[in-house]
Design an enzyme around this catalytic site. Structure first.
Site: not given
Ligand code: CMC
Length: 441
Positions: A267, A306, A362
């Site tokens: 986050h 996201h 971010d």
């Molecule tokens: N790098 C590589 N792979 C990723 C990433 C990433 N940053 N984000 C998602 N994936 C992949 C993940 O491994 C999964 O792949 P698979 O379907 O093969 O298992 C797929 O994409 C879906 O990911 P998820 O974890 O189910 O997606 P989510 O909606 O639960 O997570 C997130 C969203 C923001 C937590 C995630 O994209 C992430 O960890 N990003 C990096 C951290 C980040 O930048 N966070 C800031 C978010 S924006 C500001 C805020 O509001 O906080």
């Protein structure tokens, strides 16, 4: 005309149910009518991480994640970033409408009158270790503020809610700046109320022995960044504020919970993680190798992806442009070249394209904060200060909403059936005990 309802047949019993659809949703509580027998509890909705559950009605922020649209109270984020300032946007978010001149002046005055903190808060902060993470200091100090303002317990009183809102928006920059000065071993600088919200913040952070005048371009850049972070509907930290606040605890305790949620690297802690990642990658030549690691699942490309945006985060676009305006004053942060190369490769790579992973808010903020002179540990704090307006607007909406109750989800129990306690000396050795214990914390 098509009926606004959903017809469900329970194949276990052959019974048919009609569930009303309102505003594109069914009430999950209506599923409870679907039962095997009269004494059956009824069907539950199972939704880990609340991927497809609306937990409230809200009028604050609208996001269209497919189209990359973000509106505060109906106003486009691009429009606000271009034309508004943070305190005006905070008014909009908290009150629902843009202020007229008189109201804006009164609001600005009221917030500014609350920038000072009690001297004991200052003393409290000196107790933190010299290398404490400023986000931990912020969280702890906001929680401690509940002990300074016992009147905040009256959450159902409009005047009390208004007063705590002014106090929190007014004092957050002061506490954040004190945390920074503590890290640096510098004397705390008191607020200077003739400065703007961000100008005063910069002064409390960076003022040394002489007179300090914030650079207008940096003051404005920080103000725009604050506008962009002011609210983001039901994200992890806002959900935490609403859930904790639903017990009707005071808003300092609820906002401290929001800070805790924001702290994590998935986050608000992501901005800090992005800069650490860019520093580790080290140079543009190393980017292809780094991309391989992100694709293998070993690490995440921080600042990408996201839960809601499945296209470019509209805030990311504004921030990328803002970075160059800041570099005109500070000089270029060389990490931007690594970030641009990561973005260029990722946006062409099937792994990221097929998962709709785009740069989020971010990805570029940390590079700007670093150019301004903030240490990386301050980055999530810079997210928390402006988000306070959003948290408070959402908290007040929750307190006023007659449909809201204490947040209390259900669970699907997967544990043991009832069993009898066995005295220690008679206890047999279950074959799988070691495995079970090893899996627990
Ligand atoms: N790098 C590589 N792979 C990723 C990433 C990433 N940053 N984000 C998602 N994936 C992949 C993940 O491994 C999964 O792949 P698979 O379907 O093969 O298992 C797929 O994409 C879906 O990911 P998820 O974890 O189910 O997606 P989510 O909606 O639960 O997570 C997130 C969203 C923001 C937590 C995630 O994209 C992430 O960890 N990003 C990096 C951290 C980040 O930048 N966070 C800031 C978010 S924006 C500001 C805020 O509001 O906080």
């Amino acid at each position: 005309m098509a009926k606004e309802s959903l017809t469900v047949i329970d194949n276990r019993t052959g019974k048919q149910y009609e569930l009303p659809i309102e505003d594109g949703a069914i009430r999950t509580a209506d599923l409870r009518k679907i039962k095997l027998s009269d004494d059956d509890f009824g069907l539950l909705g199972y939704d880990p991480a609340l991927l497809n559950t609306a937990s409230c009605r809200s009028k604050v922020t609208y996001i269209d994640g497919e189209k990359g649209i973000l509106l505060y109270r109906g106003y486009d984020i691009e429009d606000l970033a271009e034309n508004s300032n943070y305190l005006e946007t905070a008014y909009l978010i908290v009150k629902g409408e843009l202020p007229d001149e008189e109201r804006l002046a009164a609001w600005t005055h009221n917030i500014t009158m609350h920038t000072m903190v009690h001297e004991n808060i200052k003393k409290f902060m000196t107790g933190f270790r010299y290398d404490s993470h400023p986000m931990g200091m912020l969280m702890g100090t906001i929680a401690a503020m509940s002990t300074f303002y016992p009147d905040a317990k009256d959450v159902e009183d409009l005047q009390s809610r208004r007063l705590q809102t002014r106090r929190l928006i007014g004092k957050l920059p002061t506490i954040a700046a004190f945390a920074y000065r503590h890290l640096r071993g510098l004397p705390y600088v008191y607020p200077q109320n003739e400065l703007s919200y961000t100008g005063n913040f910069l002064s409390m952070l960076f003022k040394m022995a002489g007179k300090y005048t914030p650079h207008p371009a940096i003051e404005r850049a920080l103000d725009v960044l604050f506008i962009l972070h002011a609210d983001h509907e039901q994200n992890c930290s806002t959900n935490a504020v609403r859930a904790v606040g639903s017990s009707l605890v005071d808003p300092y305790s609820a906002v401290a919970a929001g800070v805790a949620a924001l702290y994590g690297p998935r986050h608000g802690g992501a901005n800090e993680a992005v800069v650490r990642m860019l520093q580790k990658i080290g140079s543009v030549e190393n980017v292809p190798e780094a991309i391989k690691a992100f694709k293998s699942g070993e690490e995440r490309l921080m600042g990408f992806g996201h839960r809601i945006y499945k296209s470019y985060d509209p805030r990311g676009k504004i921030i990328k442009k803002l970075a160059y305006e800041v570099f005109d004053v500070t000089g270029k942060n060389p990490l931007i070249d690594i970030a641009l190369e990561l973005e260029r490769i990722a946006l062409q790579d099937d792994y990221f394209v097929s998962r709709k992973l785009y740069p989020n808010v971010d990805f570029y903020t940390g590079i700007i904060y670093q150019a301004i002179g903030f240490p990386v540990t301050m980055f999530p704090v810079l997210f928390a200060i402006p988000r306070t307006a959003g948290w408070l607007a959402q908290w007040a909406e929750m307190v006023r909403d007659p449909e809201q109750k204490i947040t209390r989800p259900r669970q699907l129990y997967m544990g043991e059936a009832r069993r009898q306690y066995v005295p220690l000396i008679e206890r047999p050795e279950p074959a799988d005990r070691e495995d079970k214990v090893a899996e627990a914390i």
